[in-house]
Design a protein around this motif. Structure first.
Motif, PDB file in Angstrom:
ATOM      1  N   MET A 116       0.810  -1.214   0.000  1.00  0.00           N
ATOM      2  CA  MET A 116       0.000   0.000   0.000  1.00  0.00           C
ATOM      3  C   MET A 116       0.845   1.267   0.000  1.00  0.00           C
ATOM      4  O   MET A 116       0.344   2.350  -0.306  1.00  0.00           O
ATOM      5  N   SER A 117       2.119   1.147   0.333  1.00  0.00           N
ATOM      6  CA  SER A 117       2.987   2.324   0.421  1.00  0.00           C
ATOM      7  C   SER A 117       3.677   2.658  -0.898  1.00  0.00           C
ATOM      8  O   SER A 117       4.409   3.641  -0.984  1.00  0.00           O
ATOM      9  N   ILE A 118       3.445   1.857  -1.939  1.00  0.00           N
ATOM     10  CA  ILE A 118       4.156   2.022  -3.207  1.00  0.00           C
ATOM     11  C   ILE A 118       3.179   2.473  -4.292  1.00  0.00           C
ATOM     12  O   ILE A 118       2.163   1.822  -4.541  1.00  0.00           O
ATOM     13  N   TYR A 119       3.506   3.585  -4.948  1.00  0.00           N
ATOM     14  CA  TYR A 119       2.629   4.187  -5.952  1.00  0.00           C
ATOM     15  C   TYR A 119       3.376   4.389  -7.266  1.00  0.00           C
ATOM     16  O   TYR A 119       4.580   4.642  -7.277  1.00  0.00           O
ATOM     17  N   GLY A 120       2.648   4.306  -8.358  1.00  0.00           N
ATOM     18  CA  GLY A 120       3.246   4.565  -9.654  1.00  0.00           C
ATOM     19  C   GLY A 120       2.235   5.154 -10.617  1.00  0.00           C
ATOM     20  O   GLY A 120       1.042   4.838 -10.551  1.00  0.00           O
ATOM     21  N   ILE A 121       2.709   6.020 -11.496  1.00  0.00           N
ATOM     22  CA  ILE A 121       1.880   6.605 -12.552  1.00  0.00           C
ATOM     23  C   ILE A 121       2.598   6.374 -13.876  1.00  0.00           C
ATOM     24  O   ILE A 121       3.806   6.618 -13.987  1.00  0.00           O
ATOM     25  N   GLU A 122       1.878   5.890 -14.866  1.00  0.00           N
ATOM     26  CA  GLU A 122       2.481   5.610 -16.172  1.00  0.00           C
ATOM     27  C   GLU A 122       1.543   6.066 -17.283  1.00  0.00           C
ATOM     28  O   GLU A 122       0.335   5.830 -17.233  1.00  0.00           O
ATOM     29  N   LEU A 123       2.108   6.714 -18.282  1.00  0.00           N
ATOM     30  CA  LEU A 123       1.326   7.258 -19.391  1.00  0.00           C
ATOM     31  C   LEU A 123       0.799   6.174 -20.320  1.00  0.00           C
ATOM     32  O   LEU A 123      -0.361   6.209 -20.739  1.00  0.00           O
ATOM     33  N   LEU A 124       1.638   5.190 -20.659  1.00  0.00           N
ATOM     34  CA  LEU A 124       1.307   4.209 -21.693  1.00  0.00           C
ATOM     35  C   LEU A 124       0.691   2.947 -21.094  1.00  0.00           C
ATOM     36  O   LEU A 124       1.226   2.355 -20.155  1.00  0.00           O
ATOM     37  N   GLN A 125      -0.433   2.528 -21.677  1.00  0.00           N
ATOM     38  CA  GLN A 125      -1.196   1.419 -21.116  1.00  0.00           C
ATOM     39  C   GLN A 125      -0.419   0.108 -21.106  1.00  0.00           C
ATOM     40  O   GLN A 125      -0.511  -0.669 -20.152  1.00  0.00           O
ATOM     41  N   ASP A 126       0.339  -0.187 -22.161  1.00  0.00           N
ATOM     42  CA  ASP A 126       1.053  -1.466 -22.185  1.00  0.00           C
ATOM     43  C   ASP A 126       2.100  -1.524 -21.082  1.00  0.00           C
ATOM     44  O   ASP A 126       2.279  -2.557 -20.422  1.00  0.00           O
ATOM     45  N   ASN A 127       2.798  -0.414 -20.847  1.00  0.00           N
ATOM     46  CA  ASN A 127       3.751  -0.364 -19.740  1.00  0.00           C
ATOM     47  C   ASN A 127       3.047  -0.535 -18.398  1.00  0.00           C
ATOM     48  O   ASN A 127       3.542  -1.220 -17.498  1.00  0.00           O
ATOM     49  N   LEU A 128       1.902   0.117 -18.259  1.00  0.00           N
ATOM     50  CA  LEU A 128       1.136   0.053 -17.015  1.00  0.00           C
ATOM     51  C   LEU A 128       0.784  -1.386 -16.662  1.00  0.00           C
ATOM     52  O   LEU A 128       0.991  -1.836 -15.531  1.00  0.00           O
ATOM     53  N   PHE A 129       0.264  -2.131 -17.631  1.00  0.00           N
ATOM     54  CA  PHE A 129      -0.144  -3.507 -17.364  1.00  0.00           C
ATOM     55  C   PHE A 129       1.059  -4.392 -17.042  1.00  0.00           C
ATOM     56  O   PHE A 129       0.976  -5.285 -16.197  1.00  0.00           O
ATOM     57  N   ARG A 130       2.186  -4.142 -17.704  1.00  0.00           N
ATOM     58  CA  ARG A 130       3.385  -4.929 -17.420  1.00  0.00           C
ATOM     59  C   ARG A 130       3.919  -4.631 -16.017  1.00  0.00           C
ATOM     60  O   ARG A 130       4.384  -5.528 -15.316  1.00  0.00           O
ATOM     61  N   ALA A 131       3.870  -3.377 -15.611  1.00  0.00           N
ATOM     62  CA  ALA A 131       4.323  -3.012 -14.266  1.00  0.00           C
ATOM     63  C   ALA A 131       3.452  -3.677 -13.208  1.00  0.00           C
ATOM     64  O   ALA A 131       3.954  -4.230 -12.220  1.00  0.00           O
ATOM     65  N   ARG A 132       2.142  -3.635 -13.400  1.00  0.00           N
ATOM     66  CA  ARG A 132       1.233  -4.276 -12.447  1.00  0.00           C
ATOM     67  C   ARG A 132       1.482  -5.780 -12.376  1.00  0.00           C
ATOM     68  O   ARG A 132       1.541  -6.366 -11.286  1.00  0.00           O
ATOM     69  N   SER A 133       1.627  -6.405 -13.531  1.00  0.00           N
ATOM     70  CA  SER A 133       1.846  -7.850 -13.569  1.00  0.00           C
ATOM     71  C   SER A 133       3.154  -8.234 -12.890  1.00  0.00           C
ATOM     72  O   SER A 133       3.219  -9.222 -12.154  1.00  0.00           O
ATOM     73  N   ALA A 134       4.200  -7.443 -13.131  1.00  0.00           N
ATOM     74  CA  ALA A 134       5.499  -7.731 -12.522  1.00  0.00           C
ATOM     75  C   ALA A 134       5.436  -7.606 -11.007  1.00  0.00           C
ATOM     76  O   ALA A 134       6.043  -8.404 -10.277  1.00  0.00           O
ATOM     77  N   MET A 135       4.699  -6.620 -10.510  1.00  0.00           N
ATOM     78  CA  MET A 135       4.569  -6.459  -9.063  1.00  0.00           C
ATOM     79  C   MET A 135       3.803  -7.626  -8.449  1.00  0.00           C
ATOM     80  O   MET A 135       4.157  -8.109  -7.365  1.00  0.00           O
ATOM     81  N   LEU A 136       2.779  -8.090  -9.136  1.00  0.00           N
ATOM     82  CA  LEU A 136       2.031  -9.240  -8.632  1.00  0.00           C
ATOM     83  C   LEU A 136       2.914 -10.485  -8.606  1.00  0.00           C
ATOM     84  O   LEU A 136       2.854 -11.288  -7.670  1.00  0.00           O
TER      85      LEU A 136
END
Length: 251
Positions: A116-136
C-alpha cells in the motif's frame, strides 16, 4: 504506434505458469529487460527510455532510501513508472524487510501494508499492465518463499494484493495531472487503524502546493517520497479488515 489490445492485461501474466508445482519455493531476484528502448517512435513521441537495473539498485542503495525501505508505511511514488523498474525493486526490498520482521501469522498483513505504500503513474497502457503484472509476480514469489506453499488466487491475500496494485499503479500524464479520459489522476492513502485500514482518495495534483502547481520541474525525478496530504479528499471509504481490502465500500 499500433493500438494496444484491450485484453493485454489478462494475457501478459499467467498466474498458473508462475506458480510452480515444486514443494520448495525459492526467492527470486527481480527480472530485468535487456532493452533500454522499445522503438525510436516511442522515444520521439514519449521520451521513453528505461532505467537499467544496475542504476536502479545504485539509486535505491542510498542510505536515506534504505531507511525508508525499512519502514512499512514510508511511501514511494514513481511518477514515470514505465514497466516498473523502480517499483519492482522497491517492492522486492520492502518485502525482504517484511520477511525479516514477520512470522507466518503477520506476514500477509505486513506485506499488504508494504504494498500500500508504493505508488506509480504511467502514461502508456502497455507499460502500465506490465508493471502491475510484474509487481504481482513479486508478491506471489515472496509469499511462496516465506510460507513454502502455493498462493491460491481465491485467497483474501491474493485478491487484496491484486486490488491494491491496480489501485496504486495508475494511468496518467503527470505533466498534465490527468488521465487519458481527461480526469485528474487519483491516488489513495491507506490509513492504518489497528488491524484495519481506511482508504482516502486524493488527486496527484494536490501533492503540489499553490506555488508548485505551475512549476513542471516539481514533478520531475525517478523516485519521490511523500508524507503530507492536503485536505478535501474527493472520496472516503469505510474502514475494513486489511486482509479484505478488496471488499471495501464507499461511505
Amino acid at each position: 504506434m499500433a493500438p494496444i489490445e484491450k485484453d493485454i492485461e489478462t494475457t501478459l501474466f499467467n498466474e498458473s505458469e508462475y506458480i510452480t508445482q515444486s514443494k520448495k519455493y525459492e526467492l527470486q531476484d527481480t527480472t530485468e529487460s535487456s532493452e533500454l528502448i522499445k522503438s525510436k517512435v516511442r522515444v520521439q513521441h514519449h521520451g521513453e527510455v528505461f532505467t537499467p537495473k544496475w542504476m536502479v539498485k545504485k539509486m535505491i542503495a542510498e542510505p536515506s532510501i534504505q531507511e525508508k525501505l525499512h519502514d512499512l508505511h514510508a511511501t514511494f511514488l514513481e511518477p514515470s513508472a514505465g514497466e516498473g523498474a523502480f517499483l519492482k525493486e522497491i517492492l522486492h526490498q520492502k518485502l525482504n524487510f517484511v520477511s525479516s520482521i514477520s512470522n507466518k501469522s503477520t506476514w500477509q498483513s505486513n506485506a499488504l501494508w508494504a504494498l500500500m505504500s508504493i505508488y506509480g503513474i504511467e502514461l502508456l497502457q502497455d507499460n502500465l499492465f506490465r508493471a502491475r503484472s510484474a509487481m504481482l509476480e513479486i508478491v506471489i514469489n515472496h509469499y511462496q518463499a516465506f510460507m513454502q506453499k502455493e498462493l491460491g488466487k481465491k485467497t483474501n491475500f491474493y485478491k487484496s494484493a491484486k486490488y491494491v496494485i491496480k489501485t496504486n499503479i495508475v494511468q496518467g500524464d503527470t505533466l498534465k495531472y490527468t488521465t487519458n479520459d481527461g480526469n485528474l489522476i487519483e491516488l489513495s492513502h491507506w490509513w492504518p487503524e489497528d488491524k484495519r485500514v481506511r482508504r482516502e482518495v486524493f488527486t496527484y495534483k494536490s501533492l503540489f502546493n499553490n506555488s508548485d502547481k505551475n512549476d513542471r520541474t516539481a514533478e520531475l525525478g525517478q523516485l519521490s517520497l511523500f508524507d503530507d496530504l492536503v485536505e478535501n479528499k474527493p472520496k472516503e471509504y469505510s474502514t475494513c479488515d486489511v486482509m479484505k481490502v478488496y471488499k471495501e465500500e464507499i461511505k
